[in-house]
Design an enzyme around this catalytic site. Structure first.
Site, PDB file in Angstrom:
ATOM      1  N   GLY A   1       4.730  35.028  70.128  1.00 21.67           N
ATOM      2  CA  GLY A   1       5.606  35.283  71.258  1.00 21.67           C
ATOM      3  C   GLY A   1       5.237  36.577  71.849  1.00 21.67           C
ATOM      4  O   GLY A   1       4.487  37.365  71.380  1.00 21.67           O
ATOM      5  N   ILE A   2       5.998  36.864  73.104  1.00 20.27           N
ATOM      6  CA  ILE A   2       5.678  38.079  73.752  1.00 20.27           C
ATOM      7  C   ILE A   2       6.085  39.422  72.898  1.00 20.27           C
ATOM      8  O   ILE A   2       5.355  40.121  72.613  1.00 20.27           O
ATOM      9  CB  ILE A   2       6.259  38.254  75.093  1.00 20.27           C
ATOM     10  CG1 ILE A   2       5.947  37.046  76.124  1.00 20.27           C
ATOM     11  CG2 ILE A   2       6.328  39.585  75.651  1.00 20.27           C
ATOM     12  CD1 ILE A   2       6.597  37.110  77.280  1.00 20.27           C
TER      13      ILE A   2
ATOM     14  N   ARG B   1       5.187  28.987  63.844  1.00 21.73           N
ATOM     15  CA  ARG B   1       4.445  27.774  63.378  1.00 21.73           C
ATOM     16  C   ARG B   1       2.849  27.798  63.526  1.00 21.73           C
ATOM     17  O   ARG B   1       2.284  27.087  62.821  1.00 21.73           O
ATOM     18  CB  ARG B   1       5.068  26.752  64.216  1.00 21.73           C
ATOM     19  CG  ARG B   1       6.709  26.325  63.640  1.00 21.73           C
ATOM     20  CD  ARG B   1       7.245  25.458  64.817  1.00 21.73           C
ATOM     21  NE  ARG B   1       7.475  26.231  66.063  1.00 21.73           N
ATOM     22  CZ  ARG B   1       8.288  25.531  67.091  1.00 21.73           C
ATOM     23  NH1 ARG B   1       8.846  24.265  67.020  1.00 21.73           N
ATOM     24  NH2 ARG B   1       8.345  26.233  68.097  1.00 21.73           N
TER      25      ARG B   1
ATOM     26  N   ASP C   1      12.302  24.495  58.057  1.00 20.35           N
ATOM     27  CA  ASP C   1      11.769  23.533  56.987  1.00 20.35           C
ATOM     28  C   ASP C   1      11.767  24.380  55.901  1.00 20.35           C
ATOM     29  O   ASP C   1      10.937  25.331  55.633  1.00 20.35           O
ATOM     30  CB  ASP C   1      10.351  23.026  57.071  1.00 20.35           C
ATOM     31  CG  ASP C   1       9.838  22.013  56.368  1.00 20.35           C
ATOM     32  OD1 ASP C   1      10.363  22.204  54.925  1.00 20.35           O
ATOM     33  OD2 ASP C   1       9.130  21.075  56.526  1.00 20.35           O
TER      34      ASP C   1
ATOM     35  N   THR D   1      12.145  35.785  67.704  1.00 26.01           N
ATOM     36  CA  THR D   1      11.937  34.559  68.112  1.00 26.01           C
ATOM     37  C   THR D   1      13.270  33.746  67.931  1.00 26.01           C
ATOM     38  O   THR D   1      14.301  33.803  67.494  1.00 26.01           O
ATOM     39  CB  THR D   1      11.138  33.422  67.121  1.00 26.01           C
ATOM     40  OG1 THR D   1      10.713  32.365  67.513  1.00 26.01           O
ATOM     41  CG2 THR D   1      11.928  33.240  65.443  1.00 26.01           C
TER      42      THR D   1
ATOM     43  N   LYS E   1      21.886  38.409  77.318  1.00 23.74           N
ATOM     44  CA  LYS E   1      22.992  37.282  77.224  1.00 23.74           C
ATOM     45  C   LYS E   1      24.072  37.698  76.190  1.00 23.74           C
ATOM     46  O   LYS E   1      25.179  37.003  76.507  1.00 23.74           O
ATOM     47  CB  LYS E   1      22.338  36.138  76.798  1.00 23.74           C
ATOM     48  CG  LYS E   1      21.427  35.103  77.939  1.00 23.74           C
ATOM     49  CD  LYS E   1      21.023  34.008  77.650  1.00 23.74           C
ATOM     50  CE  LYS E   1      20.216  33.836  76.285  1.00 23.74           C
ATOM     51  NZ  LYS E   1      18.874  34.797  76.544  1.00 23.74           N
TER      52      LYS E   1
ATOM     53  N   TYR F   1      23.552  34.334  70.282  1.00 24.24           N
ATOM     54  CA  TYR F   1      23.444  35.598  69.813  1.00 24.24           C
ATOM     55  C   TYR F   1      24.124  36.352  68.616  1.00 24.24           C
ATOM     56  O   TYR F   1      24.022  36.985  67.802  1.00 24.24           O
ATOM     57  CB  TYR F   1      23.081  36.549  70.858  1.00 24.24           C
ATOM     58  CG  TYR F   1      21.961  36.497  72.040  1.00 24.24           C
ATOM     59  CD1 TYR F   1      20.911  35.847  71.597  1.00 24.24           C
ATOM     60  CD2 TYR F   1      22.041  37.209  73.200  1.00 24.24           C
ATOM     61  CE1 TYR F   1      19.777  35.716  72.240  1.00 24.24           C
ATOM     62  CE2 TYR F   1      20.910  37.090  73.984  1.00 24.24           C
ATOM     63  CZ  TYR F   1      19.716  36.329  73.507  1.00 24.24           C
ATOM     64  OH  TYR F   1      18.650  36.358  74.270  1.00 24.24           O
TER      65      TYR F   1
ATOM     66  N   MET G   1       9.917  32.195  77.849  1.00 26.54           N
ATOM     67  CA  MET G   1      10.792  32.981  78.746  1.00 26.54           C
ATOM     68  C   MET G   1       9.727  34.192  79.202  1.00 26.54           C
ATOM     69  O   MET G   1       9.638  35.354  78.296  1.00 26.54           O
ATOM     70  CB  MET G   1      11.750  33.772  77.985  1.00 26.54           C
ATOM     71  CG  MET G   1      12.933  32.804  77.446  1.00 26.54           C
ATOM     72  SD  MET G   1      14.018  33.312  76.320  1.00 26.54           S
ATOM     73  CE  MET G   1      14.630  34.909  76.594  1.00 26.54           C
TER      74      MET G   1
END
Length: 355
Positions: free
Chosen positions: A12-13, A34, A52, A72, A113, A146, A181
């Protein structure tokens, strides 16, 4: 003492830039996802699904990090499901690492958030928060995943005797494909479509966002603060907002973004015009643009996250973030926001992700 990091969400970013920052400063870095990235020299990939437990424990069997950076999350249909799934991801990870007894510090990346409420319930507490947003502001009396993630970190920290930090960026600007996002890349793709089709580059958000003050977080700034906190004893067991350190108005920045792409800027005209609606029929348009310009990603959904950009730009208040907590402890990094966008646009073009 040798430091080894497990960056969770390395594709991700936030995770990608954090891994790159740590590698540049001599850390041993494992990247968990993943589908972990294979194009960061020095990164040790760890492929696992945090939900998992059997696969996760096997993937981490030979990994004993001193530091963990959790960057993440997984979007669900309701906030109750967000809480259940995302809390489990953090819990499963820390439970899997507990037997190693190697952890000294865990950093959790969440976001604003924390102060505003979840995606479908901005300001549902009945009052809008005071701005600039400050770390000392209490939790809202509503469900928020969060908070559940934080509580999992706090519980594991007490059990396993490691320190923690929480980092709360605003909208993150950086290069990553397949991210849910992704404000900067979404606007770059939208502007590219506007240029190709002759449509105006229409601001999609609210009057409050258009005229009010705002800020964003360059992914490089987030990565710098994460590394700083890991290396700073006084920062331990603290929460930190993280943005570029400057403020802007979209009414000012929008024209500059349009000029970079050579498109006509159209500002707030009295009506919110969601980007998700504006781009609803653009998948085939983008496929043709990608073919015409020999781009490497023809799937619009892998680049643009219009729904998230609409949430950011459609807020009914201006959103400014205070960084006093890290500033008073010595974190002095700063980034010009227009350069964050222009650097991203240049990188997207260099990677042949936009024409």
């Amino acid at each position: 003492m040798q430091r080894s990091a497990l960056v969770v969400g390395a594709s991700g970013i936030g995770g990608r830039y954090t891994a790159r920052e740590l590698l540049a400063h001599g850390w041993t870095v494992y990247g968990l996802a993943r589908t972990p990235p294979r194009d960061l020299p020095g990164l040790i990939p760890v492929a696992a699904d945090l939900l998992d437990t059997a696969v996760l424990e096997q993937a981490l069997a030979d990994v004993a990090p001193t530091h963990v950076f959790i960057t993440t999350w997984m979007r669900q249909d309701t906030e109750a499901e967000n809480i259940r799934v995302n809390a489990a991801m953090v819990r499963n990870l820390l439970d899997a690492l507990a037997p190693r007894k190697s952890l000294r510090h865990v950093a959790l990346v969440t976001g604003l958030k924390h102060y505003l409420g979840p995606f479908e319930a901005y300001a549902s507490s009945g009052t809008l928060p005071d701005t600039p947003l400050r770390e000392e502001q209490p939790r809202l009396p509503i469900e928020n995943f969060y908070y559940a993630q934080e509580d999992e970190v706090y519980a594991a920290a007490e059990r396993d005797r490691f320190t923690w930090t929480v980092h709360r960026p605003h909208s993150i600007v950086g290069l990553a494909v397949g991210n849910a996002m992704n404000l900067g890349t979404t606007l770059a793709v939208y502007a590219s479509i506007c240029k190709e089709t002759g449509r105006p580059f229409q601001f999609p958000g609210s009057e409050a966002q258009w005229n009010g003050l705002s800020d964003v977080t360059d992914a490089r700034m987030l990565a710098k603060q994460l590394r700083w906190a890991a290396d700073t004893d006084a920062a331990k067991n603290e929460a930190f907002n993280i943005t570029n350190g400057d403020y802007f108005r979209w009414s000012w920045l929008w024209r500059r973004l349009a000029a970079w792409f050579g498109v006509q800027a159209a500002g707030f005209d009295g009506q919110v015009r969601p980007l998700e609606e504006a781009m609803a029929g653009d998948a085939e348009v983008w496929r043709k643009i990608a073919q015409k310009h020999n781009l490497v990603e023809a799937d619009l959904g892998r680049l643009a996250s219009a729904w998230h950009t609409d949430l950011d730009l459609g807020r009914p208040i201006e959103v400014m973030t205070d960084m006093a907590n890290s500033r008073r402890l010595g974190f002095g990094a700063w980034q010009a926001t227009e350069d964050s966008f222009f650097d991203l646009f240049s990188a997207l073009r260099a990677e042949r992700l936009i024409p």
